[in-house]
Write a protein that holds these residues in place. Sequence first.
Motif, PDB file in Angstrom:
ATOM      1  N   VAL A 180       7.768  -3.675   2.954  1.00 40.45           N
ATOM      2  CA  VAL A 180       8.725  -4.787   2.865  1.00 40.45           C
ATOM      3  C   VAL A 180       8.649  -5.656   4.109  1.00 40.45           C
ATOM      4  N   LEU A 181       8.560  -5.013   5.280  1.00 39.21           N
ATOM      5  CA  LEU A 181       8.468  -5.769   6.527  1.00 39.21           C
ATOM      6  C   LEU A 181       7.186  -6.597   6.563  1.00 39.21           C
ATOM      7  N   GLY A 182       6.063  -5.997   6.140  1.00 37.94           N
ATOM      8  CA  GLY A 182       4.800  -6.720   6.139  1.00 37.94           C
ATOM      9  C   GLY A 182       4.810  -7.901   5.188  1.00 37.94           C
ATOM     10  N   MET A 183       5.350  -7.703   3.983  1.00 40.40           N
ATOM     11  CA  MET A 183       5.445  -8.794   3.018  1.00 40.40           C
ATOM     12  C   MET A 183       6.291  -9.937   3.572  1.00 40.40           C
ATOM     13  N   PHE A 187       5.023 -13.747   4.505  1.00 36.72           N
ATOM     14  CA  PHE A 187       5.685 -14.850   3.807  1.00 36.72           C
ATOM     15  C   PHE A 187       6.319 -15.826   4.800  1.00 36.72           C
ATOM     16  N   MET A 188       6.918 -15.298   5.863  1.00 38.14           N
ATOM     17  CA  MET A 188       7.543 -16.167   6.871  1.00 38.14           C
ATOM     18  C   MET A 188       6.510 -17.039   7.560  1.00 38.14           C
ATOM     19  N   ILE A 189       5.339 -16.471   7.853  1.00 39.32           N
ATOM     20  CA  ILE A 189       4.270 -17.261   8.476  1.00 39.32           C
ATOM     21  C   ILE A 189       3.843 -18.389   7.537  1.00 39.32           C
ATOM     22  N   ALA A 190       3.661 -18.058   6.258  1.00 40.33           N
ATOM     23  CA  ALA A 190       3.259 -19.072   5.277  1.00 40.33           C
ATOM     24  C   ALA A 190       4.306 -20.177   5.173  1.00 40.33           C
ATOM     25  N   GLN A 191       5.575 -19.795   5.170  1.00 40.53           N
ATOM     26  CA  GLN A 191       6.644 -20.785   5.097  1.00 40.53           C
ATOM     27  C   GLN A 191       6.688 -21.647   6.355  1.00 40.53           C
ATOM     28  N   GLY A 192       6.448 -21.015   7.503  1.00 39.14           N
ATOM     29  CA  GLY A 192       6.428 -21.764   8.759  1.00 39.14           C
ATOM     30  C   GLY A 192       5.333 -22.813   8.778  1.00 39.14           C
ATOM     31  N   VAL A 193       4.153 -22.444   8.283  1.00 39.34           N
ATOM     32  CA  VAL A 193       3.037 -23.393   8.206  1.00 39.34           C
ATOM     33  C   VAL A 193       3.378 -24.529   7.256  1.00 39.34           C
ATOM     34  N   TYR A 194       3.989 -24.193   6.116  1.00 41.01           N
ATOM     35  CA  TYR A 194       4.344 -25.205   5.122  1.00 41.01           C
ATOM     36  C   TYR A 194       5.383 -26.182   5.684  1.00 41.01           C
ATOM     37  N   LEU A 195       6.401 -25.656   6.363  1.00 37.21           N
ATOM     38  CA  LEU A 195       7.428 -26.510   6.946  1.00 37.21           C
ATOM     39  C   LEU A 195       6.852 -27.392   8.051  1.00 37.21           C
ATOM     40  N   ALA A 196       5.994 -26.812   8.882  1.00 33.18           N
ATOM     41  CA  ALA A 196       5.394 -27.591   9.973  1.00 33.18           C
ATOM     42  C   ALA A 196       4.544 -28.745   9.423  1.00 33.18           C
TER      43      ALA A 196
END
Length: 237
Positions: A180-183, A187-196
């Motif tokens: 769960v932590l890895g997922m 996902f947070m990294i992907a969202q961060g890239v998308y927001l940036a």
Amino acid sequence: MKFLIDFFPVVLFFIGYKFFGDLPPQWIEMANQLPFVSISPDEPKDAIYFATVLIILSTIVQNIVHRLVFKKLEKMHLISLAILIAFGTLTLAFKDPLFIKWKVSIFNWVFALVIIGSQFVGSKSLIERMMAQAIDVPKLIWKRVNLSWGVFFALVGFVNIYVAYNYSEDTWVDFKMFGVLGMTFVFMIAQGVYLAKHATPDDVPNDDTKEEAIEDDAQANDALANDVLSDKIQKTD
């Protein structure tokens, strides 16, 4: 610090389960003083019940510490505690680990419903209210990010149930800790890239700022023209 406070109940659950056979007998005796708890240190299958006791108690402590440090209680912490007490009590009372396994999915599904539902209540979604102070993106992007978080938590709930029913209890505990932590991390990294990618730069002026800049430039040009004209007149004189 907030991350450590949020995460330590899961860590204690993992440690309590994995090292159950090495725990001091006094700890088991203390746990057996609680309602619905009947654990034997000689029964490896009781590890999940001791871990359940640990995560219930540590989540209660988590809320208390969060209140003392941050002067407030998080709604999701309270919801998690309520679900945990309900499913943890059922786990201990009926000696059935499936209840505590279902707790993970129920919590993620509740969180998913709250996040997705926030898009239809009020002017801002939950994710936008949480992150808008840190980054500025268009409204449509906030809606997409909010929806993707809702879908993600729903997916985590389904994956958790799949692991719980198709793999060993030991594997499920590993998944709860690391899977769960890895997922979530990926996902947070992907969202961060998308927001940036869609962030509005601070130095990009809005329409009002552009109009003010144009007026200032016009005034500056008029002033420069007047100075040049005056200089020519003076030279002519």
